[in-house]
Design a protein around this motif. Structure first.
Motif, PDB file in Angstrom:
ATOM      1  N   PRO A   1       7.097 -12.811   6.393  1.00 41.90           N
ATOM      2  CA  PRO A   1       8.174 -12.646   7.366  1.00 41.90           C
ATOM      3  C   PRO A   1       7.873 -11.731   8.554  1.00 41.90           C
ATOM      4  CG  PRO A   1       8.614 -11.285   5.434  1.00 41.90           C
ATOM      5  CD  PRO A   1       7.390 -12.103   5.124  1.00 41.90           C
TER       6      PRO A   1
ATOM      7  N   CYS B   1       4.500  -5.752   0.315  1.00 36.50           N
ATOM      8  CA  CYS B   1       5.955  -5.625   0.188  1.00 36.50           C
ATOM      9  C   CYS B   1       6.655  -6.972   0.166  1.00 36.50           C
ATOM     10  CB  CYS B   1       6.491  -4.732   1.295  1.00 36.50           C
ATOM     11  SG  CYS B   1       5.917  -3.031   1.097  1.00 36.50           S
ATOM     12  N   HIS B   2       6.370  -7.836   1.144  1.00 41.84           N
ATOM     13  CA  HIS B   2       7.049  -9.135   1.191  1.00 41.84           C
ATOM     14  C   HIS B   2       6.100 -10.267   1.552  1.00 41.84           C
ATOM     15  CE1 HIS B   2       9.803  -5.855   2.473  1.00 41.84           C
ATOM     16  NE2 HIS B   2      10.496  -6.321   1.476  1.00 41.84           N
ATOM     17  N   GLY B   3       4.811 -10.030   1.467  1.00 41.04           N
ATOM     18  CA  GLY B   3       3.845 -11.117   1.565  1.00 41.04           C
ATOM     19  C   GLY B   3       3.342 -11.503   2.939  1.00 41.04           C
ATOM     20  N   SER B   4       3.670 -10.725   3.957  1.00 39.85           N
ATOM     21  CA  SER B   4       3.137 -11.053   5.285  1.00 39.85           C
ATOM     22  C   SER B   4       1.613 -10.941   5.285  1.00 39.85           C
ATOM     23  CB  SER B   4       3.697 -10.103   6.341  1.00 39.85           C
ATOM     24  OG  SER B   4       5.075 -10.321   6.511  1.00 39.85           O
TER      25      SER B   4
ATOM     26  N   CYS C   1       0.262  -7.767   3.247  1.00 39.06           N
ATOM     27  CA  CYS C   1       1.290  -6.772   2.964  1.00 39.06           C
ATOM     28  C   CYS C   1       1.834  -6.973   1.552  1.00 39.06           C
ATOM     29  CB  CYS C   1       2.417  -6.860   3.986  1.00 39.06           C
ATOM     30  SG  CYS C   1       3.602  -5.524   3.776  1.00 39.06           S
TER      31      CYS C   1
ATOM     32  N   CYS D   1       3.128  -2.523   8.872  1.00 37.32           N
ATOM     33  CA  CYS D   1       3.618  -3.904   8.881  1.00 37.32           C
ATOM     34  C   CYS D   1       4.783  -4.026   9.852  1.00 37.32           C
ATOM     35  CB  CYS D   1       4.054  -4.307   7.479  1.00 37.32           C
ATOM     36  SG  CYS D   1       4.552  -6.034   7.343  1.00 37.32           S
TER      37      CYS D   1
ATOM     38  N   HIS E   1       7.124  -6.084   9.742  1.00 37.26           N
ATOM     39  CA  HIS E   1       8.367  -6.514   9.092  1.00 37.26           C
ATOM     40  C   HIS E   1       9.228  -5.281   8.814  1.00 37.26           C
ATOM     41  CE1 HIS E   1      10.571  -8.213   5.375  1.00 37.26           C
ATOM     42  NE2 HIS E   1      11.219  -8.575   6.469  1.00 37.26           N
ATOM     43  N   LEU E   2       8.910  -4.530   7.781  1.00 36.46           N
ATOM     44  CA  LEU E   2       9.732  -3.360   7.464  1.00 36.46           C
ATOM     45  C   LEU E   2       8.908  -2.090   7.302  1.00 36.46           C
ATOM     46  CD1 LEU E   2      12.367  -4.974   5.071  1.00 36.46           C
ATOM     47  CD2 LEU E   2      12.715  -4.209   7.432  1.00 36.46           C
ATOM     48  N   GLY E   3       7.681  -2.120   7.791  1.00 40.08           N
ATOM     49  CA  GLY E   3       6.961  -0.860   7.936  1.00 40.08           C
ATOM     50  C   GLY E   3       6.083  -0.417   6.785  1.00 40.08           C
ATOM     51  N   CYS E   4       5.817  -1.266   5.813  1.00 38.42           N
ATOM     52  CA  CYS E   4       4.866  -0.882   4.764  1.00 38.42           C
ATOM     53  C   CYS E   4       3.468  -0.730   5.373  1.00 38.42           C
ATOM     54  CB  CYS E   4       4.804  -1.949   3.674  1.00 38.42           C
ATOM     55  SG  CYS E   4       6.287  -2.034   2.672  1.00 38.42           S
TER      56      CYS E   4
END
Ligand code: FES
Length: 138
Positions: free
Chosen positions: A101, A86-89, A84, A66, A68-71
């Motif tokens: 995000p 983690c934060h819904g991307s 994703c 991802c 965003h932050l790499g998930c």
């Protein structure tokens, strides 16, 4: 679709399965249906999705990291998207970002088949066909 034979300075390296073993195209085709996506170990140890076609694989692979932050982003077949956890991307079927995000689309790599019959990936330094932009990952 069968990607062109790799080799000859394209920087292609064989992908690995969960145990790091080579992945012959024949074996892949026997075990997958059209539009299946499954992770393999690709460039620099990153996880990449290979995408099945009715008789082979697409000529690009999608980096599962991802932006965003790499998930690691799972493929959700029922939504036809990468979502994703983690934060819904969200990313469309080709890995183009469609909901933040995450700021950027998933990175691409070329796929090819080596003379050994194994699937390989190579860097993608060209324009991103999904956005028409230079590749942010190159
Ligand atoms: Fe994927 Fe944050 S790491 S949305």
């Amino acid at each position: 679709f069968f990607p062109k034979l790799g080799g000859g300075g394209g920087g292609a390296s064989p992908v690995g399965d969960i145990n790091g073993a080579a992945v012959p195209l024949k074996k892949w085709v026997a075990g997958h249906k059209d539009n299946d996506r499954e992770l393999v170990q690709g460039l620099k140890g990153d996880a990449y999705y290979l995408i099945s076609t009715p008789d082979g694989i697409k000529d690009f692979a999608i980096n599962a990291t991802c932006t965003h932050l790499g998930c690691v982003v799972p493929w959700v077949r029922s939504a036809n998207k990468f979502c994703c956890p983690c934060h819904g991307s969200q990313y469309d079927e080709n890995g183009k970002v469609v909901r933040g995000p995450a700021p950027l689309s998933l990175a691409l790599a070329h796929t090819s088949v080596l003379e050994s019959g194994d699937i390989a990936v190579a860097p993608w330094p060209e324009q991103d066909f999904r956005t028409g932009l230079d590749p942010w990952w190159s």
